[in-house]
Design a protein around this motif. Structure first.
Motif, PDB file in Angstrom:
ATOM      1  N   LYS A 235       0.814  -0.999  -0.101  1.00 15.58           N
ATOM      2  CA  LYS A 235       0.036  -0.153   0.019  1.00 15.58           C
ATOM      3  C   LYS A 235       1.011   1.256   0.087  1.00 15.58           C
ATOM      4  CE  LYS A 235      -3.993  -1.701  -0.207  1.00 15.58           C
ATOM      5  NZ  LYS A 235      -4.168  -3.036   0.694  1.00 15.58           N
ATOM      6  N   ALA A 237       0.946   4.162   1.611  1.00  9.86           N
ATOM      7  CA  ALA A 237       1.450   4.729   2.734  1.00  9.86           C
ATOM      8  C   ALA A 237       2.538   4.104   3.275  1.00  9.86           C
ATOM      9  CB  ALA A 237       0.302   4.738   3.719  1.00  9.86           C
ATOM     10  N   GLY A 242       4.994   8.628   9.016  1.00  7.23           N
ATOM     11  CA  GLY A 242       3.722   8.430   9.810  1.00  7.23           C
ATOM     12  C   GLY A 242       4.131   8.773  11.389  1.00  7.23           C
ATOM     13  N   PHE A 244       7.033   9.286  13.183  1.00  9.22           N
ATOM     14  CA  PHE A 244       8.217   9.076  13.770  1.00  9.22           C
ATOM     15  C   PHE A 244       9.374  10.149  13.040  1.00  9.22           C
ATOM     16  CE2 PHE A 244       6.237   5.035  14.357  1.00  9.22           C
ATOM     17  CZ  PHE A 244       6.599   4.724  15.567  1.00  9.22           C
ATOM     18  N   ASN A 253      10.350   0.183  15.803  1.00 12.54           N
ATOM     19  CA  ASN A 253       8.918   0.019  16.431  1.00 12.54           C
ATOM     20  C   ASN A 253       7.938  -0.775  15.890  1.00 12.54           C
ATOM     21  OD1 ASN A 253       8.173   1.783  18.932  1.00 12.54           O
ATOM     22  ND2 ASN A 253       9.628   3.000  17.802  1.00 12.54           N
ATOM     23  N   ARG A 257       4.926  -6.127  15.376  1.00 16.43           N
ATOM     24  CA  ARG A 257       3.970  -6.533  14.282  1.00 16.43           C
ATOM     25  C   ARG A 257       4.375  -7.252  13.034  1.00 16.43           C
ATOM     26  NH1 ARG A 257       1.912  -3.529  10.337  1.00 16.43           N
ATOM     27  NH2 ARG A 257       3.419  -1.721  10.828  1.00 16.43           N
ATOM     28  N   ASN A 436       8.663  -0.380  25.081  1.00 15.67           N
ATOM     29  CA  ASN A 436       7.808   0.469  26.175  1.00 15.67           C
ATOM     30  C   ASN A 436       8.714   1.110  27.418  1.00 15.67           C
ATOM     31  OD1 ASN A 436       5.457   0.793  24.729  1.00 15.67           O
ATOM     32  ND2 ASN A 436       4.296  -0.910  25.961  1.00 15.67           N
TER      33      ASN A 436
ATOM     34  N   THR B  22      -0.359  -0.589  28.353  1.00 14.28           N
ATOM     35  CA  THR B  22       0.835  -0.790  27.309  1.00 14.28           C
ATOM     36  C   THR B  22       0.301   0.106  26.003  1.00 14.28           C
ATOM     37  OG1 THR B  22      -0.304  -2.893  26.729  1.00 14.28           O
ATOM     38  CG2 THR B  22       1.607  -3.055  28.332  1.00 14.28           C
ATOM     39  N   ARG B  58       2.069   6.831  24.710  1.00 14.85           N
ATOM     40  CA  ARG B  58       2.371   5.343  24.026  1.00 14.85           C
ATOM     41  C   ARG B  58       2.140   5.631  22.552  1.00 14.85           C
ATOM     42  NH1 ARG B  58       5.194   3.140  27.658  1.00 14.85           N
ATOM     43  NH2 ARG B  58       4.138   2.004  29.429  1.00 14.85           N
ATOM     44  N   GLU B  60       3.976   5.588  19.777  1.00 11.95           N
ATOM     45  CA  GLU B  60       4.721   4.609  18.897  1.00 11.95           C
ATOM     46  C   GLU B  60       4.051   3.496  18.274  1.00 11.95           C
ATOM     47  OE1 GLU B  60       5.908   5.367  21.868  1.00 11.95           O
ATOM     48  OE2 GLU B  60       7.498   6.894  21.157  1.00 11.95           O
ATOM     49  N   ARG B  61       3.046   2.952  19.417  1.00 11.42           N
ATOM     50  CA  ARG B  61       2.186   1.890  18.984  1.00 11.42           C
ATOM     51  C   ARG B  61       1.164   2.407  17.764  1.00 11.42           C
ATOM     52  NH1 ARG B  61       1.412  -2.983  23.104  1.00 11.42           N
ATOM     53  NH2 ARG B  61       0.073  -4.003  21.958  1.00 11.42           N
ATOM     54  N   CYS B  63       1.152   5.063  16.029  1.00  6.82           N
ATOM     55  CA  CYS B  63       1.834   5.438  14.666  1.00  6.82           C
ATOM     56  C   CYS B  63       2.206   4.313  13.882  1.00  6.82           C
ATOM     57  CB  CYS B  63       3.098   6.510  14.995  1.00  6.82           C
ATOM     58  SG  CYS B  63       2.523   7.918  15.813  1.00  6.82           S
ATOM     59  N   ASP B  64       2.817   3.411  14.561  1.00  5.65           N
ATOM     60  CA  ASP B  64       3.342   2.306  13.816  1.00  5.65           C
ATOM     61  C   ASP B  64       2.132   1.589  12.935  1.00  5.65           C
ATOM     62  OD1 ASP B  64       4.324  -0.299  12.827  1.00  5.65           O
ATOM     63  OD2 ASP B  64       3.681  -1.066  14.720  1.00  5.65           O
ATOM     64  N   PHE B  65       1.065   1.378  13.650  1.00  5.44           N
ATOM     65  CA  PHE B  65       0.040   0.749  13.219  1.00  5.44           C
ATOM     66  C   PHE B  65      -0.793   1.420  12.143  1.00  5.44           C
ATOM     67  CE2 PHE B  65      -4.071  -1.215  12.446  1.00  5.44           C
ATOM     68  CZ  PHE B  65      -3.673  -2.568  12.185  1.00  5.44           C
ATOM     69  N   GLY B  67       0.196   4.551  10.530  1.00  6.07           N
ATOM     70  CA  GLY B  67       1.224   4.951   9.527  1.00  6.07           C
ATOM     71  C   GLY B  67       0.481   6.267   9.061  1.00  6.07           C
ATOM     72  N   SER B  68       0.421   6.344   7.757  1.00  8.70           N
ATOM     73  CA  SER B  68       0.291   7.585   6.994  1.00  8.70           C
ATOM     74  C   SER B  68      -1.219   7.434   6.391  1.00  8.70           C
ATOM     75  CB  SER B  68       1.089   8.183   5.966  1.00  8.70           C
ATOM     76  OG  SER B  68       2.382   8.049   6.334  1.00  8.70           O
ATOM     77  N   GLY B  69      -1.807   6.427   7.063  1.00  4.80           N
ATOM     78  CA  GLY B  69      -3.213   6.179   6.524  1.00  4.80           C
ATOM     79  C   GLY B  69      -3.693   5.819   5.222  1.00  4.80           C
ATOM     80  N   GLY B  70      -2.885   5.314   4.365  1.00  4.05           N
ATOM     81  CA  GLY B  70      -2.625   5.022   3.120  1.00  4.05           C
ATOM     82  C   GLY B  70      -3.689   3.622   2.982  1.00  4.05           C
ATOM     83  N   SER B  71      -3.239   2.887   3.669  1.00  5.97           N
ATOM     84  CA  SER B  71      -4.053   1.477   3.562  1.00  5.97           C
ATOM     85  C   SER B  71      -5.479   1.623   3.900  1.00  5.97           C
ATOM     86  CB  SER B  71      -3.368   0.324   4.566  1.00  5.97           C
ATOM     87  OG  SER B  71      -3.616   1.115   5.887  1.00  5.97           O
ATOM     88  N   TYR B  78       0.280  13.745  12.294  1.00  2.00           N
ATOM     89  CA  TYR B  78       0.134  13.511  13.568  1.00  2.00           C
ATOM     90  C   TYR B  78       0.731  14.778  14.256  1.00  2.00           C
ATOM     91  CZ  TYR B  78      -0.098   8.464  12.666  1.00  2.00           C
ATOM     92  OH  TYR B  78      -0.398   7.471  12.100  1.00  2.00           O
TER      93      TYR B  78
END
Lengths: 595, 399
Positions: A235, A237, A242, A244, A253, A257, A436, B22, B58, B60-61, B63-65, B67-71, B78
């Protein structure tokens, strides 16, 4: 080793090429350039700048055909003259090239003899002049004729003033065409195309391709061939920051996942794999693994995993070394690891190994990469695009796959297998916990930034982690880091130890623990500061060393996946303190597409 | 109509422990997606694709998931709220990036595209409200003639019992605002109290009522009703490998690479993520969400629960009305039967029909019984044959 882009369509080409080039900077960023064809003129803008700094507003905005290039210098120093695109004497033909022309010296002499005027030191510049020489009014034919004279590897894109087309040719270097409605973008990697399309077409060895706004004419072995369109799953994005500050931090990070998703995707191929990786008759013969850089380190972890768990000897080779060995000794099956699947040395090694009749399994992050198309079986790390030149998430995904492959092996005792599956399944959450809760690595990074030399030591399965930790520090912070097997210290490196050379010891609670303690004592006696990466609550090591980084408790067999995260963060914060360009270190490129 | 939305997802959410210890509350997974993704999808369906997320705790968690929202078909930027000082402060952190009018949403409430529809055409400033029969005091506001009468939550106005019965107007935390709000944010703790001061200055604040779905997620047990609400809309899908004599009933959604061994009975709505191994002879009863790479071994029964990713449940488990977070290992013959429980959170106590709630990365031995209402923190361990009740803090060892 470079990134190339070509565009033809109905929009202004320059901004599109400029944007695509930014996505290809991982392939090199010494210099960059764009050429735009505007009816009877070709305008070139190039410089020894990063893509973001390139001024493309001097280019004609109504030009709807163009080329772009981002360079990692291999032939001729990084300079404005040596930057691509290169043009012919009359400034009518422009070429961008990724690869290496082996016979360029002789071609150049001949062309100079014929009166062609060269302005750079590059191998590439022979191309526009050769094409000029053979040009008889149709660019495609001239390119087809010109590449017959060339030995070596290339992916090229060519435009010619007065012709509304882009001609592509590929030999051993990657090239992919993104298909949009009445628009086409060709690039070295799909990363450049993600923002525009998910419909792509891969070129194969020897292909020549004429693209006009009407369509694509593909010549395979000189025959006009129907093109096969593929869909890509990435994808758009995924390649942005994003939230960071650096890609490296983002990718560190992402690791929990990435492991979960890689392992979830792995289940499907496991059965087929066991048959391929380990047919019963050759259990005691050694399994050959090849890789370069970080992938080589993950193969080294693989060696410890396979030998410990299924007792199968593993021989890990650097691809670049294997390629110059007189004999390639491989068993019935071998394993190649490459993030991009385009690493030239690894591809060459795979071709050599395959020539011996050996089957190839590959671990790569890019579906449709050259490696995956060469291999008999491809297993994918589901890491998504990795932008940071210093690999983090693909290393951990490769290692997680190596564990999973080995654990899925039929000969492991059922109870042990359950235990191992459970242990591996908990790694993502333990890394999350570590990310964390770790609190002192930033401070340690500031401390480490004051030194010029750092030693990384470990034993057993964490020895490759020491090598990887040292590599990360070198790449990101430009500090000389050296990974060593702790037992080897007294055979030489001890001479380096003093109060200005800190040692980073990675200590796991396995059978190497006592020996590591002895090594740490020896290092302390030489007054070297010691930072230890230990399991949480380890008082014994904490009392012995200056500072500890505590990682969560896990089976020491899986400890490399936690310890490496600590070293990645350490390298990141050290580089941050030293003000280094963390994601784009000098002199490096993400994917090494030249030997 | 607003083209841009701000999602507030910076808060810590201490009442949501152990799940919020967490991760931010908006990253609690329901039906394979974090809460905030459901909000983003609701915006996307309404054509709002320019999204700012205020992150903090928290981050990072998240932002990681995301991201930039494209999906998800959106573009996400942010803004960091350095300290968690409430929703008013969070919104003012994003003030530089906003043009009139804009939408403000919470990252941790469940809502759908049609829930948002009424506020899209409302004149700003307006508050999206919903009539709820037993809301928490802290979200009740009073209105008159479609105007805000008092934004001060009932909690601070009355000494009434902790939950009001009857029909109450609740602030959904969804607002359509313009730049006029910014001067009022400085003195206020929450956006609704800023709107309250606006109103007292004589500026009208509109009230728009929604009939769409909306539910709050404050306490750990709130995960279950939200899960039920999300799964009502589950699309059936079967991927992976489904063994012989597997009985699927209702809407069942199985992810890629998941293996369901023979003789399992699955009655939907059940969503199982990719790479899971289920059974043989496992009985799953919806509403049930199971994450990625999770293993559920033979003779296990699970109903009305949320099971995270990388979870391993050994043979013979009985799990009702429970929430088990990522990476937890549960030994054989684990029992968590649902029942009425008194749960204490700080100085407050609640009565709920519930099983148990288990945090991330726990390792529980064999033969453990978790009594109704027990809350097991993150990274806890328990030896074999223990009976667990009440609240176990993070990283405890039950011996």
């Amino acid at each position: 080793m470079c990134g190339i882009v070509a565009y033809i369509g109905f929009q202004p080409a320059a901004p599109i090429i400029y944007k695509c080039l930014g996505k290809l900077e991982y392939r090199g960023y010494d210099s960059c350039g764009i050429a735009i064809s505007n009816r009877d003129n070709i305008t070139v803008e190039k410089d020894t700048k990063r893509v973001a700094a390139l001024q493309f507003n001097t280019l004609p905005l109504d030009g709807k055909i163009g080329l772009g290039h981002t360079r990692w210098a291999t032939c001729g120093e990084p300079s404005r003259a040596n930057a691509h695109p290169h043009v012919d004497c009359l400034h009518k033909i422009a070429v961008v090239h990724n690869g290496n022309i082996e016979n360029f010296e002789e071609l150049r002499k001949a062309l100079v003899g014929e009166g062609h005027i060269f302005t750079s030191e590059t191998d590439t510049e022979v191309l526009p002049h050769l094409i000029e020489k053979y040009y008889e009014g149709e660019l495609g034919q001239a390119v087809t004729r010109a590449i017959k004279d060339i030995r070596g590897s290339f992916a090229i894109a060519v435009i010619c003033a007065g012709e509304e087309k882009v001609v592509l040719a590929k030999q051993k270097s990657p090239l992919v065409i993104g298909l949009i409605d009445k628009e086409y973008i060709a690039a070295s990697d799909i990363a450049a195309l993600l923002d525009y399309t998910d419909r792509v077409m891969y070129l194969e060895e020897g292909d020549v391709c004429n693209i006009t706004t009407v369509g694509i004419e593909l010549y395979r072995n000189g025959v006009l061939t129907e093109l096969t369109e593929e869909r890509i799953a990435w994808k758009p994005a995924d390649t942005r920051l994003g939230g960071f500050s650096h890609y490296m931090m983002k990718e560190i990070n992402e690791q929990p996942r990435v492991i979960t998703e890689t392992l979830a995707a792995f289940e499907g191929v496991s059965e087929k794999l066991i048959g391929l990786l380990d047919p019963p008759e050759n259990r005691r013969t050694s399994l050959l693994m090849v890789g370069c850089g970080t992938s080589y380190h993950s193969a080294l972890v693989g060696k410890y995993i396979f030998e410990e768990l299924i007792g199968r000897p593993v021989n890990v080779e650097l691809a670049s070394e294997l390629n110059y060995r007189a004999n390639v000794i491989a068993d019935k099956v071998a394993l190649a690891i490459s993030q991009s699947g385009e690493t030239a040395d690894t591809l060459q090694a795979v071709r050599r190994i395959k020539a011996t009749g050996c089957k190839m399994v590959c671990i790569t992050n890019v579906e449709g990469s050259q490696l995956s198309r060469l291999a008999d079986l491809s297993i994918y790390t589901k890491a998504g695009p990795e932008i940071s030149v210093a690999s983090t998430k693909t290393f951990i995904a490769q290692v997680a796959l190596l564990y999973a492959i080995c654990i899925s092996h039929a000969n492991i005792d059922e109870i042990l297998k359950k235990d191992l599956e459970r242990g591996l399944g908990q790694i993502p959450i333990l890394i999350r916990q570590f990310l964390n809760e770790q609190s002192n690595i930033e401070t340690l990074g500031r401390y480490l930034a004051t030194f010029n030399n750092v030693l990384f030591v470990a034993r057993g399965i964490n020895y490759p982690v020491a090598l990887e930790g040292a590599l990360k520090l070198k790449e990101t912070s430009y500090i000389h880091g050296e990974g060593y097997a702790a037992g080897e210290l007294k055979h030489g490196p001890f001479a380096l130890l003093d109060s200005n050379t800190p040692a980073i010891a990675i200590v796991a609670h396995d059978r190497t623990y006592e020996a590591m303690l002895t090594n740490i004592r020896e290092i302390k006696t030489r007054k070297a500061p010691v930072i230890a990466v230990v399991e949480e609550g380890d008082k014994e090591v904490a009392d012995l060393v200056d500072i500890v980084i505590e990682v969560p408790h896990t089976d020491p067999f899986f400890s490399p996946m936690l310890n490496v995260v600590a070293l990645q963060l350490l390298a990141y914060y050290t580089a941050l303190e030293r003000g280094c360009p963390i994601d784009f270190p000098r002199n490096l490129a993400k994917t090494v597409t030249v030997e | 109509m607003p083209k841009r939305a701000v999602i507030l997802a910076a808060g810590g959410g201490s009442r949501g422990r152990p799940f919020t210890a967490t991760k931010p509350k908006s990253m609690i997974f329901i039906a394979g997606k974090p809460m905030i993704q459901h909000v983003i999808e609701a915006l996307e369906e309404n054509g709002i694709r320019d999204i700012i997320i205020v992150v903090g705790y928290r981050k990072e968690r998240l932002c990681d998931f995301i991201g930039s929202g494209g999906s998800m078909g959106v573009s996400v930027n942010y803004v960091v709220q350095p300290r968690q000082l409430g929703s008013a402060d969070a919104l003012s952190c994003a003030s530089k990036n906003l043009d009139d009018p804009f939408l403000v949403l919470p990252g941790n409430k469940f809502l759908r595209a049609d829930t948002l529809a009424p506020i899209l055409n409302a004149t700003s400033p307006s508050v999206l409200v919903k009539t709820v029969s037993d809301p928490p005091r802290s979200s009740i506001i009073t209105t008159k003639n479609n105007r805000l009468e008092s934004g001060i939550p009932l909690e601070r106005r009355t000494t009434a019992t902790f939950r009001e019965k009857g029909n109450f107007t609740v602030d959904t935390r969804v607002y359509s605002l313009d730049r006029n709000i910014f001067p009022f944010l400085e003195e206020a703790s929450s956006i609704i109290s800023a709107l309250d001061s606006m109103m007292q200055k004589g500026l009208g604040v509109n009230i728009v009522e929604t009939s769409g779905e909306w539910s709050d997620l404050i306490y750990p047990w709130d995960v279950l009703p939200v899960n039920g609400a999300v799964l009502k809309h589950l699309q059936p899908r079967t991927a992976g490998k489904i063994g012989s004599d597997v009985y699927l009933q209702g809407n069942v959604n199985v992810g890629d690479g998941t293996v369901i061994a023979p003789h399992c009975v699955i009655s939907g709505p059940v969503i199982i993520g990719p790479g899971c191994k289920i059974g043989p002879q496992v009985s799953l009863k919806g509403p049930l969400s199971i994450g990625t790479n999770t293993v559920i071994e033979t003779f296990t029964y699970i109903s009305n629960s949320v099971i995270g990713s990388d979870v391993q449940i050994s043979p013979g488990g009985i799990i009702e009305d429970s929430v088990i977070d990522d990476g937890t290992y549960i030994g054989a013959r684990f029992t968590s039967v649902s029942g009425e429980a008194d749960i204490h959170v700080g100085s407050e106590h609640y009565q709920q029909k519930i099983g148990c709630m288990i945090g991330e990365g726990c390792r529980l031995g064999s033969g453990i019984i978790a009594k109704p209402g027990s809350i097991i923190g993150n990274f806890c361990r328990a030896e074999d044959l223990k009976v667990i009740s009440g609240e176990i803090p993070d990283k405890s060892m039950v011996v």
